[in-house]
Design a protein around this motif. Structure first.
Motif, PDB file in Angstrom:
ATOM      1  N   LEU A 147       5.998   6.750   2.215  1.00  0.00           N
ATOM      2  CA  LEU A 147       5.338   5.744   3.184  1.00  0.00           C
ATOM      3  C   LEU A 147       3.904   5.784   1.446  1.00  0.00           C
ATOM      4  N   ARG A 148       3.938   6.987   1.420  1.00  0.00           N
ATOM      5  CA  ARG A 148       2.861   7.176   0.204  1.00  0.00           C
ATOM      6  C   ARG A 148       3.400   6.982  -0.671  1.00  0.00           C
ATOM      7  N   LEU A 149       4.776   7.056  -1.314  1.00  0.00           N
ATOM      8  CA  LEU A 149       5.453   6.985  -2.214  1.00  0.00           C
ATOM      9  C   LEU A 149       5.826   5.309  -2.802  1.00  0.00           C
ATOM     10  N   LEU A 150       5.766   4.166  -1.262  1.00  0.00           N
ATOM     11  CA  LEU A 150       6.535   3.169  -1.873  1.00  0.00           C
ATOM     12  C   LEU A 150       5.461   2.214  -1.616  1.00  0.00           C
ATOM     13  N   LEU A 151       3.846   2.893  -1.560  1.00  0.00           N
ATOM     14  CA  LEU A 151       2.004   2.509  -1.121  1.00  0.00           C
ATOM     15  C   LEU A 151       1.842   2.680  -3.371  1.00  0.00           C
ATOM     16  N   MET A 152       2.708   2.910  -3.629  1.00  0.00           N
ATOM     17  CA  MET A 152       2.446   2.894  -5.199  1.00  0.00           C
ATOM     18  C   MET A 152       2.828   1.682  -5.631  1.00  0.00           C
ATOM     19  N   PRO A 153       1.292   1.328  -6.020  1.00  0.00           N
ATOM     20  CA  PRO A 153       1.696  -0.679  -6.850  1.00  0.00           C
ATOM     21  C   PRO A 153       2.924  -0.915  -7.997  1.00  0.00           C
ATOM     22  N   TRP A 196       6.390  -6.363   1.530  1.00  0.00           N
ATOM     23  CA  TRP A 196       5.513  -5.224   1.201  1.00  0.00           C
ATOM     24  C   TRP A 196       4.856  -5.043  -0.498  1.00  0.00           C
ATOM     25  N   TYR A 197       5.572  -5.925  -0.982  1.00  0.00           N
ATOM     26  CA  TYR A 197       4.896  -6.203  -2.402  1.00  0.00           C
ATOM     27  C   TYR A 197       3.289  -6.470  -2.052  1.00  0.00           C
ATOM     28  N   ILE A 202      -2.101  -6.171  -1.869  1.00  0.00           N
ATOM     29  CA  ILE A 202      -3.898  -6.956  -1.153  1.00  0.00           C
ATOM     30  C   ILE A 202      -4.220  -5.171  -0.700  1.00  0.00           C
ATOM     31  N   ARG A 203      -3.650  -4.233  -0.669  1.00  0.00           N
ATOM     32  CA  ARG A 203      -4.423  -3.099   0.341  1.00  0.00           C
ATOM     33  C   ARG A 203      -4.530  -2.209  -1.754  1.00  0.00           C
ATOM     34  N   HIS A 204      -4.145  -2.698  -2.385  1.00  0.00           N
ATOM     35  CA  HIS A 204      -4.632  -1.712  -3.690  1.00  0.00           C
ATOM     36  C   HIS A 204      -5.398  -2.095  -3.971  1.00  0.00           C
ATOM     37  N   SER A 205      -6.234  -3.913  -3.927  1.00  0.00           N
ATOM     38  CA  SER A 205      -6.707  -4.834  -4.972  1.00  0.00           C
ATOM     39  C   SER A 205      -7.905  -4.165  -3.771  1.00  0.00           C
ATOM     40  N   GLU A 208     -10.149  -1.511  -5.150  1.00  0.00           N
ATOM     41  CA  GLU A 208     -11.009  -2.158  -6.711  1.00  0.00           C
ATOM     42  C   GLU A 208      -9.506  -2.146  -7.718  1.00  0.00           C
ATOM     43  N   GLY A 209      -8.668  -2.454  -7.076  1.00  0.00           N
ATOM     44  CA  GLY A 209      -7.466  -2.354  -8.058  1.00  0.00           C
ATOM     45  C   GLY A 209      -7.094  -3.930  -8.694  1.00  0.00           C
ATOM     46  N   TYR A 210      -8.628  -4.889  -8.227  1.00  0.00           N
ATOM     47  CA  TYR A 210      -7.456  -6.147  -8.942  1.00  0.00           C
ATOM     48  C   TYR A 210      -7.011  -6.548 -10.021  1.00  0.00           C
TER      49      TYR A 210
END
Length: 294
Positions: A147-153, A196-197, A202-205, A208-210
């Motif tokens: 899951l951690r790998l798939l959560l990488m943008p 998922w994309y 959304i999770r990354h932004s 503060e990864g906008y």
């Protein structure tokens, strides 16, 4: 360039009319509806889990993000997009027109997927599963490393792009048209990869990864636009099935050009809006940070 000719646009308007498709579809379907149990059953199950999870959260007065009006509206619109794409009416006509098939893919990729992601449907669904079976919820949470790998943008971006391009390879696309369960797998992969994309963005932004989210969406706009341009400017039809369905190479080529334009312009506009929204949030966040420092 044929798609600039007035006759092309007259054909385009006719090609997207359900009555035109019905003239062909009636020979095989007799209906605008596609009530495939392999599609309807999972949709009904996830709808029940979502609604059950919302009721469970409401009873416990959990006023989280999943219960906000805008979030709920997004989830409802996503469900409507799924219904239109898979049950009525697009699926019934997609085998007769590549343009209709492309519109169906657009509903899944840039319609249902981002709307369901912004609707945070995972929160009520996980709540419903946890309430019904804590052991199942625990088992679903085990693969944390993957899951951690798939959560990488970057990984989500690559998988999303790969799914779109791979399924449009002529041999694989034709196979999906001939074999129903592969066709369902194609649509499922579009939906899951898109969902998922956008969930990862959304999770990354929120961390503060906008800026990187905006860059990712605009990059997706470019590579999907390239695929749309390939369909639009192709000198011959890429899928033999649609030559037979349209009745001639000329009609199939015009149908393909319309499909390419749908992917190139309306689908690109959806990604552009998403990218600009993330960019605007990035600028607001930067302005807020400057004000706090001053």
């Amino acid at each position: 360039m044929r798609f600039l000719n007035p006759s092309f646009w007259r054909f385009s308007a006719i090609a997207l009319l359900p009555t035109q498709a019905l003239a062909h579809a009636g020979e095989h379907h007799g209906s605008w509806w596609t009530l495939d149990p392999l599609v309807v059953t999972p949709m009904a199950l996830f709808s029940a889990l979502y609604l059950g999870g919302l009721l469970w959260l409401r009873r416990r007065n959990y006023a989280g993000v999943a219960m906000r009006p805008l979030t709920l509206s997004s989830a409802v619109l996503g469900a409507i997009a799924l219904f239109l794409a898979l049950i009525w009416p697009f699926d019934a006509f997609s085998e007769f027109s590549f343009a209709v098939h492309m519109a169906q893919h657009m509903l899944l990729i840039v319609g249902a997927a981002p709307l369901l992601a912004f609707g945070r449907i995972g929160i009520p669904i996980n709540a419903a599963i946890a309430a019904a079976s804590p052991a199942t919820a625990g088992a679903l949470s085990l693969p944390r490393k993957w899951l951690r790998l798939l959560l990488m943008p970057s990984v989500a971006f690559s998988l999303h792009g790969a799914v779109i391009w791979i399924w449009h390879i002529p041999q694989l696309f034709e196979l999906a048209l001939r074999v129903r369960w592969i066709h369902i797998l194609e649509h499922l992969s579009f939906l899951i990869a898109g969902y998922w994309y956008w969930t990862v963005l959304i999770r990354h932004s929120e961390d503060e990864g906008y800026g990187s989210a905006a860059l990712s969406v605009l990059s997706t706009l470019m590579h999907t636009g390239l695929l749309g341009a390939l369909f639009t400017f192709a000198s011959r039809p890429m899928y033999a099935t649609y030559i037979e369905a349209q009745g001639s190479v000329e009609m199939a080529l015009q149908d393909q050009q319309l499909a390419g334009l749908l992917m190139w312009i309306p689908m690109g506009a959806c990604y552009l809006i998403g990218g600009l929204a993330f960019a605007a949030a990035w600028l607001r966040n930067a302005d807020g940070a400057r004000e706090r420092r001053s």
